[in-house]
Scaffold this motif. Structure first.
Motif, PDB file in Angstrom:
ATOM      1  N   VAL A  50      -4.416   0.532  -2.282  1.00  0.00           N
ATOM      2  CA  VAL A  50      -5.123  -0.738  -2.257  1.00  0.00           C
ATOM      3  C   VAL A  50      -6.006  -0.840  -3.491  1.00  0.00           C
ATOM      4  CG1 VAL A  50      -6.810  -2.139  -1.024  1.00  0.00           C
ATOM      5  CG2 VAL A  50      -5.102  -0.846   0.252  1.00  0.00           C
ATOM      6  N   GLY A  51      -5.835  -1.913  -4.236  1.00  0.00           N
ATOM      7  CA  GLY A  51      -6.623  -2.102  -5.442  1.00  0.00           C
ATOM      8  C   GLY A  51      -6.081  -3.251  -6.272  1.00  0.00           C
ATOM      9  N   ALA A  52      -6.262  -3.143  -7.572  1.00  0.00           N
ATOM     10  CA  ALA A  52      -5.810  -4.194  -8.485  1.00  0.00           C
ATOM     11  C   ALA A  52      -5.358  -3.565  -9.793  1.00  0.00           C
ATOM     12  CB  ALA A  52      -6.924  -5.200  -8.745  1.00  0.00           C
ATOM     13  N   GLY A  53      -4.422  -4.234 -10.452  1.00  0.00           N
ATOM     14  CA  GLY A  53      -3.921  -3.755 -11.730  1.00  0.00           C
ATOM     15  C   GLY A  53      -3.493  -4.910 -12.608  1.00  0.00           C
ATOM     16  N   ALA A  54      -3.382  -4.648 -13.898  1.00  0.00           N
ATOM     17  CA  ALA A  54      -2.978  -5.680 -14.848  1.00  0.00           C
ATOM     18  C   ALA A  54      -2.100  -5.059 -15.923  1.00  0.00           C
ATOM     19  CB  ALA A  54      -4.193  -6.337 -15.490  1.00  0.00           C
ATOM     20  N   LEU A  64      -0.256  -9.596  -4.121  1.00  0.00           N
ATOM     21  CA  LEU A  64      -0.113 -10.889  -4.794  1.00  0.00           C
ATOM     22  C   LEU A  64       0.022 -10.632  -6.279  1.00  0.00           C
ATOM     23  CD1 LEU A  64      -0.357 -14.050  -4.326  1.00  0.00           C
ATOM     24  CD2 LEU A  64      -2.730 -13.775  -5.052  1.00  0.00           C
ATOM     25  N   GLU A  65       1.015 -11.245  -6.893  1.00  0.00           N
ATOM     26  CA  GLU A  65       1.270 -11.066  -8.324  1.00  0.00           C
ATOM     27  C   GLU A  65       1.195 -12.421  -9.026  1.00  0.00           C
ATOM     28  OE1 GLU A  65       4.405  -8.312 -10.240  1.00  0.00           O
ATOM     29  OE2 GLU A  65       5.352 -10.286 -10.172  1.00  0.00           O
ATOM     30  N   VAL A 120      -2.928  -7.817  -7.010  1.00  0.00           N
ATOM     31  CA  VAL A 120      -4.039  -7.528  -6.106  1.00  0.00           C
ATOM     32  C   VAL A 120      -3.471  -7.254  -4.718  1.00  0.00           C
ATOM     33  CG1 VAL A 120      -6.172  -8.382  -5.074  1.00  0.00           C
ATOM     34  CG2 VAL A 120      -5.592  -9.012  -7.425  1.00  0.00           C
ATOM     35  N   GLY A 121      -3.904  -6.151  -4.077  1.00  0.00           N
ATOM     36  CA  GLY A 121      -3.432  -5.790  -2.746  1.00  0.00           C
ATOM     37  C   GLY A 121      -3.095  -4.319  -2.702  1.00  0.00           C
TER      38      GLY A 121
END
Length: 212
Positions: A93-97, A41-42, A53-54
Motif C-alpha cells: 500500500v502506497g504510491a509511486g510515479a 488507481l493509475e 495510488v493504492g
C-alpha cells in the motif's frame, strides 16, 4: 489449492484506470482465503508521466511487473526463487510515479515509490523471519506487506529500454525500510536486471541482494 482470476480493469476516464487482481486459496467447498494481489488507481496526466495510488506492484526488477502472469512468460514456469522464496508480485500500500525520457539511444524509465513496507515475523516482533513452519525458508511466507511501525519504506528503479532501437532493457532497483517496531532495524533489497529478445530468443537475467 489456489485459483487466480483475471484482473479487473476499468477505464474511469481518459488516461485514468483502476486495476484489481484476486487470488483464491485453500479452495474446498468454500474459499478459505482471498488475497488482493494489487488494487490501484493509475493516472497518466502527461504522456511521459504516470502515477499510481493504492496497493501497487513495486517497480522492482523485471519479473515483478512484466512476467507475473503465466501469459506474460515465454518460460513454462517462473524462476523458483521468485515464486517460492521471494514471492510474486511484490506489492504494498502506497504510491509511486514513473517519468520517461527519450534519447537517441534508449528510453529511460525512472520510478520512485513510497509504501507501508515489510514488517517482522507474525507473532514475534523481534525476528525478521523464522525458518520454522508455516513460513519455512520462504521469505514470502515469513514477511508480509504489513508493518508494525509508522515508518515509510522508499525505493525506486532506473531502466534503460529499447537500447540501440532493439528489444533490450537493463536496469537497477532498490528498496529500503524499517521492519521492527522501534524503526531501528532495516531490510533492504537491491536488484539488477537485463532482458533481450534477439532472433526469436528471449533472455532474462536478474541478480538480487537482500540485507537485514
Amino acid at each position: 489449492m489456489f485459483k487466480r482470476v483475471p484482473s479487473l480493469f476499468r477505464s474511469l476516464k481518459e488516461d485514468m484506470d483502476f486495476l484489481l487482481d484476486f487470488t483464491y486459496r485453500q479452495i474446498g467447498n468454500t474459499t478459505g482465503e482471498t488475497r488482493i494481489q494489487y488494487g490501484y488507481l493509475e493516472h497518466r496526466p502527461w504522456e511521459d508521466l504516470t502515477y499510481r495510488v493504492g496497493k501497487i506492484t513495486l517497480p522492482f526488477g523485471y519479473y515483478n511487473q512484466k512476467r507475473f502472469y503465466a501469459f506474460q512468460r515465454i518460460e513454462m514456469s517462473p524462476p523458483t526463487f521468485q515464486t517460492a522464496i521471494l514471492g510474486l508480485p511484490i506489492s504494498h500500500v502506497g504510491a509511486g510515479a514513473q517519468k520517461r525520457f527519450k534519447t537517441a539511444w534508449s528510453r529511460i524509465d525512472a520510478d520512485l515509490y513510497a509504501v507501508n513496507g515489510y514488517g517482522a515475523t507474525t507473532g514475534n516482533a523481534k525476528f525478521f523471519r523464522s525458518a520454522t513452519l508455516p513460513g519455512g525458508l520462504a521469505l514470502s511466507g515469513n514477511v508480509g506487506p504489513t508493518n508494525n511501525n509508522g515508518d515509510v519504506a522508499f525505493g525506486g528503479r532506473l531502466s534503460f529500454a529499447e537500447l540501440a532501437g532493439k528489444d533490450m532493457e537493463a536496469g537497477a532497483s532498490y528498496y529500503r525500510g524499517a521492519w521492527d517496531s522501534g524503526g531501528s532495524h532495516y531490510f533492504s533489497m537491491a536488484n539488477a536486471h537485463f532482458h533481450a529478445g534477439v532472433a526469436g530468443l528471449d533472455a532474462v537475467a536478474e541478480v538480487l541482494h537482500l540485507d537485514v
